[in-house]
Scaffold this motif. Sequence first.
Motif, short mmCIF file in Angstrom:
data_model
loop_
_atom_site.label_atom_id
_atom_site.label_comp_id
_atom_site.label_asym_id
_atom_site.label_seq_id
_atom_site.Cartn_x
_atom_site.Cartn_y
_atom_site.Cartn_z
N TYR A 9 0.64 -1.75 0.43
CA TYR A 9 -0.07 0.18 -0.36
C TYR A 9 1.32 1.25 -0.12
N ARG A 51 1.82 2.35 -3.98
CA ARG A 51 1.30 2.29 -4.95
C ARG A 51 1.95 2.80 -6.05
N SER A 73 -2.56 -4.18 1.68
CA SER A 73 -2.19 -4.31 0.51
C SER A 73 -3.76 -2.60 -0.52
N LYS A 74 -4.68 -2.84 0.54
CA LYS A 74 -5.61 -1.83 -0.14
C LYS A 74 -5.94 -0.94 1.73
N SER A 123 -7.62 -0.74 4.41
CA SER A 123 -7.86 -1.42 5.12
C SER A 123 -6.77 -1.36 7.13
N GLU A 154 -4.37 -7.53 -8.45
CA GLU A 154 -4.99 -6.78 -7.40
C GLU A 154 -4.07 -5.61 -7.40
N TYR A 155 -2.66 -5.79 -6.50
CA TYR A 155 -2.32 -5.22 -6.36
C TYR A 155 -2.01 -3.82 -6.88
N ASP A 171 -6.56 -0.41 -6.80
CA ASP A 171 -7.39 0.00 -5.72
C ASP A 171 -8.10 1.45 -6.03
#
Length: 300
Positions: free
Chosen positions: A123, A126, A199-200, A202, A296-297, A300
């Motif tokens: 995260y 990014r 990674s998001k 969270s 997915e990384y 977002d």
Amino acid sequence: MALDGVTRDRPEPDAAEMASRYGLSVSGARPGLPEYLRRLWEHRYFIGEFAKARSSTKYTRARLGAFWFVLTPLLNAAVYYLIFGLLLGTSRGVEDFISFLVIGVFIFTFTRNTVTSGVKAVYGERGLIRALHFPRAVLPITQVTIQLRQMVISMVVLMVIVAARGNLPDWEWLLMVPVLALQLMFNTGLALWAARLGSKASDAAQWLPFVLRAWMYGSGVLYSVERFTQGAPEWVGVLLNVQPAAVYIDFMRYALMSTDNFGAENLPPYAWLIALGWALLALIAGFVYFYRAEEEYGRD
């Protein structure tokens, strides 16, 4: 084309079919596992240089600079000694409690810092992920490398402390190398697991420190597990002794401390197999868990 006064459009070509026909692939698609490992190995020099750069900039604004790598666990050990060793009396019945405590704090700090830095590894980068194409596992492994560099420095200080306490070097000190290697494997798995969790946007970075603090209290860092579980059911003592943090801490105490309280007979049965099992389980499970979300990384 016109036919009987009616205009019929040709069907639109299927984009996915055309991409497959001409060898195109999804941007950032996850490669097969062997290919992924090969690419990761190709980035080993980047990992080393990236870790070096991150380490050198961490304390650039602090007057003591990199000395904080060692000073932080030392100050933690001093606080724990005052509160637990002197005020709460956990030092009673533990021969050479200072060495006992410092070893526990340094070894657990290696794992704790690896997890807390790993949860921010993806995260926090990014921009780099969106700009460049590389195996995303590079990022948590870089954080593990940073913590390993710090741990090597800390181990030098740790050896000086335990030697000053009368634990003179002997052949058992060589056990530090395989013990740290197994802990490194274990920590790498945890860092990969934590990196996907964080990674998001969270709350993982918020609740993980509480879990790690509870883990530390249950790992015999501040007290002798045998002494404090004398009146508890047998399974409680077994559980606390065979969990991974306690195993690696006990091994390091066995390697560095020459007191009778920390001989081979004080290690859990099949201690080496337990240490290896935890290392392999964490590394394989953590890597697979991270790898499965490769696409997915950064999206977002």
